[in-house]
Motif scaffolding. Structure first.
Motif, PDB file in Angstrom:
ATOM      1  N   SER A  85      -8.614  -1.128   5.135  1.00 45.88           N
ATOM      2  CA  SER A  85      -7.646  -1.957   5.857  1.00 45.88           C
ATOM      3  C   SER A  85      -8.151  -2.273   7.259  1.00 45.88           C
ATOM      4  O   SER A  85      -8.931  -1.518   7.840  1.00 45.88           O
ATOM      5  CB  SER A  85      -6.279  -1.278   5.920  1.00 45.88           C
ATOM      6  OG  SER A  85      -6.358  -0.072   6.622  1.00 45.88           O
TER       7      SER A  85
ATOM      8  N   VAL B 171      -2.545 -18.771   5.328  1.00 45.33           N
ATOM      9  CA  VAL B 171      -3.811 -18.569   4.630  1.00 45.33           C
ATOM     10  C   VAL B 171      -4.130 -19.898   3.967  1.00 45.33           C
ATOM     11  O   VAL B 171      -3.358 -20.398   3.157  1.00 45.33           O
ATOM     12  CB  VAL B 171      -3.722 -17.437   3.587  1.00 45.33           C
ATOM     13  CG1 VAL B 171      -5.028 -17.312   2.822  1.00 45.33           C
ATOM     14  CG2 VAL B 171      -3.374 -16.122   4.272  1.00 45.33           C
TER      15      VAL B 171
ATOM     16  N   SER C 116      -8.966 -19.645   1.658  1.00 46.10           N
ATOM     17  CA  SER C 116      -9.596 -18.339   1.940  1.00 46.10           C
ATOM     18  C   SER C 116      -9.867 -18.106   3.430  1.00 46.10           C
ATOM     19  O   SER C 116     -10.768 -17.379   3.790  1.00 46.10           O
ATOM     20  CB  SER C 116     -10.860 -18.128   1.109  1.00 46.10           C
ATOM     21  OG  SER C 116     -11.933 -18.931   1.568  1.00 46.10           O
TER      22      SER C 116
ATOM     23  N   ASP D 122     -13.277 -12.347  -0.695  1.00 48.72           N
ATOM     24  CA  ASP D 122     -12.491 -12.196  -1.921  1.00 48.72           C
ATOM     25  C   ASP D 122     -11.889 -10.810  -1.949  1.00 48.72           C
ATOM     26  O   ASP D 122     -12.550  -9.826  -1.640  1.00 48.72           O
ATOM     27  CB  ASP D 122     -13.375 -12.406  -3.147  1.00 48.72           C
ATOM     28  CG  ASP D 122     -13.785 -13.853  -3.332  1.00 48.72           C
ATOM     29  OD1 ASP D 122     -13.110 -14.730  -2.775  1.00 48.72           O
ATOM     30  OD2 ASP D 122     -14.792 -14.094  -4.029  1.00 48.72           O
TER      31      ASP D 122
ATOM     32  N   GLU E 122      -6.363  -9.294   1.398  1.00 50.80           N
ATOM     33  CA  GLU E 122      -5.014  -9.842   1.419  1.00 50.80           C
ATOM     34  C   GLU E 122      -4.390  -9.641   2.789  1.00 50.80           C
ATOM     35  O   GLU E 122      -4.591  -8.607   3.428  1.00 50.80           O
ATOM     36  CB  GLU E 122      -4.153  -9.158   0.358  1.00 50.80           C
ATOM     37  CG  GLU E 122      -4.631  -9.408  -1.052  1.00 50.80           C
ATOM     38  CD  GLU E 122      -3.785  -8.697  -2.095  1.00 50.80           C
ATOM     39  OE1 GLU E 122      -2.850  -7.951  -1.723  1.00 50.80           O
ATOM     40  OE2 GLU E 122      -4.080  -8.880  -3.283  1.00 50.80           O
ATOM     41  N   VAL E 123      -3.621 -10.629   3.218  1.00 52.33           N
ATOM     42  CA  VAL E 123      -2.931 -10.562   4.494  1.00 52.33           C
ATOM     43  C   VAL E 123      -1.616  -9.829   4.276  1.00 52.33           C
ATOM     44  O   VAL E 123      -0.837 -10.191   3.395  1.00 52.33           O
ATOM     45  CB  VAL E 123      -2.685 -11.969   5.075  1.00 52.33           C
ATOM     46  CG1 VAL E 123      -1.946 -11.881   6.398  1.00 52.33           C
ATOM     47  CG2 VAL E 123      -4.011 -12.701   5.250  1.00 52.33           C
ATOM     48  N   GLY E 124      -1.399  -8.799   5.067  1.00 57.40           N
ATOM     49  CA  GLY E 124      -0.161  -8.023   4.975  1.00 57.40           C
ATOM     50  C   GLY E 124       0.870  -8.560   5.937  1.00 57.40           C
ATOM     51  O   GLY E 124       1.104  -9.761   6.015  1.00 57.40           O
TER      52      GLY E 124
ATOM     53  N   LEU F  49      -4.512  -6.505   7.423  1.00 58.56           N
ATOM     54  CA  LEU F  49      -5.219  -6.962   6.231  1.00 58.56           C
ATOM     55  C   LEU F  49      -5.600  -5.763   5.381  1.00 58.56           C
ATOM     56  O   LEU F  49      -5.884  -4.685   5.920  1.00 58.56           O
ATOM     57  CB  LEU F  49      -6.508  -7.715   6.614  1.00 58.56           C
ATOM     58  CG  LEU F  49      -6.388  -8.815   7.662  1.00 58.56           C
ATOM     59  CD1 LEU F  49      -7.763  -9.235   8.140  1.00 58.56           C
ATOM     60  CD2 LEU F  49      -5.655  -9.996   7.085  1.00 58.56           C
ATOM     61  N   THR F  50      -5.633  -5.960   4.068  1.00 61.85           N
ATOM     62  CA  THR F  50      -6.114  -4.906   3.173  1.00 61.85           C
ATOM     63  C   THR F  50      -7.126  -5.505   2.209  1.00 61.85           C
ATOM     64  O   THR F  50      -7.024  -6.669   1.817  1.00 61.85           O
ATOM     65  CB  THR F  50      -4.971  -4.263   2.357  1.00 61.85           C
ATOM     66  OG1 THR F  50      -4.269  -5.283   1.655  1.00 61.85           O
ATOM     67  CG2 THR F  50      -4.017  -3.507   3.242  1.00 61.85           C
ATOM     68  N   ARG F  51      -8.087  -4.699   1.854  1.00 57.12           N
ATOM     69  CA  ARG F  51      -9.118  -5.110   0.902  1.00 57.12           C
ATOM     70  C   ARG F  51      -8.890  -4.366  -0.394  1.00 57.12           C
ATOM     71  O   ARG F  51      -8.912  -3.139  -0.435  1.00 57.12           O
ATOM     72  CB  ARG F  51     -10.518  -4.800   1.443  1.00 57.12           C
ATOM     73  CG  ARG F  51     -11.641  -5.215   0.519  1.00 57.12           C
ATOM     74  CD  ARG F  51     -13.008  -5.036   1.160  1.00 57.12           C
ATOM     75  NE  ARG F  51     -13.159  -3.815   1.914  1.00 57.12           N
ATOM     76  CZ  ARG F  51     -13.658  -2.676   1.421  1.00 57.12           C
ATOM     77  NH1 ARG F  51     -14.031  -2.611   0.172  1.00 57.12           N
ATOM     78  NH2 ARG F  51     -13.766  -1.612   2.191  1.00 57.12           N
ATOM     79  N   LYS F  52      -8.628  -5.100  -1.457  1.00 51.29           N
ATOM     80  CA  LYS F  52      -8.415  -4.507  -2.775  1.00 51.29           C
ATOM     81  C   LYS F  52      -9.775  -4.152  -3.364  1.00 51.29           C
ATOM     82  O   LYS F  52     -10.730  -4.917  -3.256  1.00 51.29           O
ATOM     83  CB  LYS F  52      -7.694  -5.476  -3.712  1.00 51.29           C
ATOM     84  CG  LYS F  52      -6.330  -5.894  -3.213  1.00 51.29           C
ATOM     85  CD  LYS F  52      -5.375  -4.737  -3.253  1.00 51.29           C
ATOM     86  CE  LYS F  52      -4.005  -5.158  -2.776  1.00 51.29           C
ATOM     87  NZ  LYS F  52      -3.101  -4.086  -2.568  1.00 51.29           N
TER      88      LYS F  52
END
Length: 138
Positions: A45, A64, A67, A102, A105-107, A120-123
């Motif tokens: 994150s 957003v 991308s 890729d 995601e924006v929290g 932000l978090t990265r899956k």
């Protein structure tokens, strides 16, 4: 001698988009305003913090687009009838863009003491193993 670029390297197939992304980022024209920080808050994150003193939540928009995280600020001109002897605090608009990889995601976003925080978090992508059958040619 041929110069290899990222998009033309024989072992990197399908990375032409990454090369265009780097070019787009270089041309984005982000000026130095407003100043910002990017910090890693955990293994997956991040937090972007912009100094937006003088802006209210209604003056800011966060979207957003293709991308990219785009943060815009536009203050309403409430200076009608006011006479400034000195005006050192400019009410200028801004647009700040951040390219998202890729899976990022924006929290949520929050305001605190003139600072706008965007989390932000990265899956983590799932590992996929695919077996390809070989056709017998006759």
């Amino acid at each position: 001698m041929t110069k290899l670029t990222l998009g033309t390297h024989p072992f990197l197939l399908g990375f032409e988009q990454l090369e265009r992304l780097v070019e787009r980022t270089a041309k984005s024209g982000n000026e130095g305003y407003p100043p910002y920080n990017i910090e890693q808050t955990s293994e997956r994150s991040y937090r972007i913090t912009l100094a937006v003193a003088g802006f209210s939540e209604s003056d800011l928009s966060i979207t957003v687009e293709d991308s990219s995280l785009v943060i815009r600020g536009r203050q309403k001109d409430e200076n009608e009838g006011r006479i400034f002897l000195h005006r050192g605090i400019a009410a200028r608009q801004f647009q700040r863009s951040f390219v998202l990889a890729d899976g990022v995601e924006v929290g949520e976003a929050s305001m605190e003491n003139g600072l706008l925080h965007v989390d932000l978090t990265r899956k983590v992508p799932e590992t996929v193993v695919q077996t390809i059958k070989i056709k017998r040619s006759e």
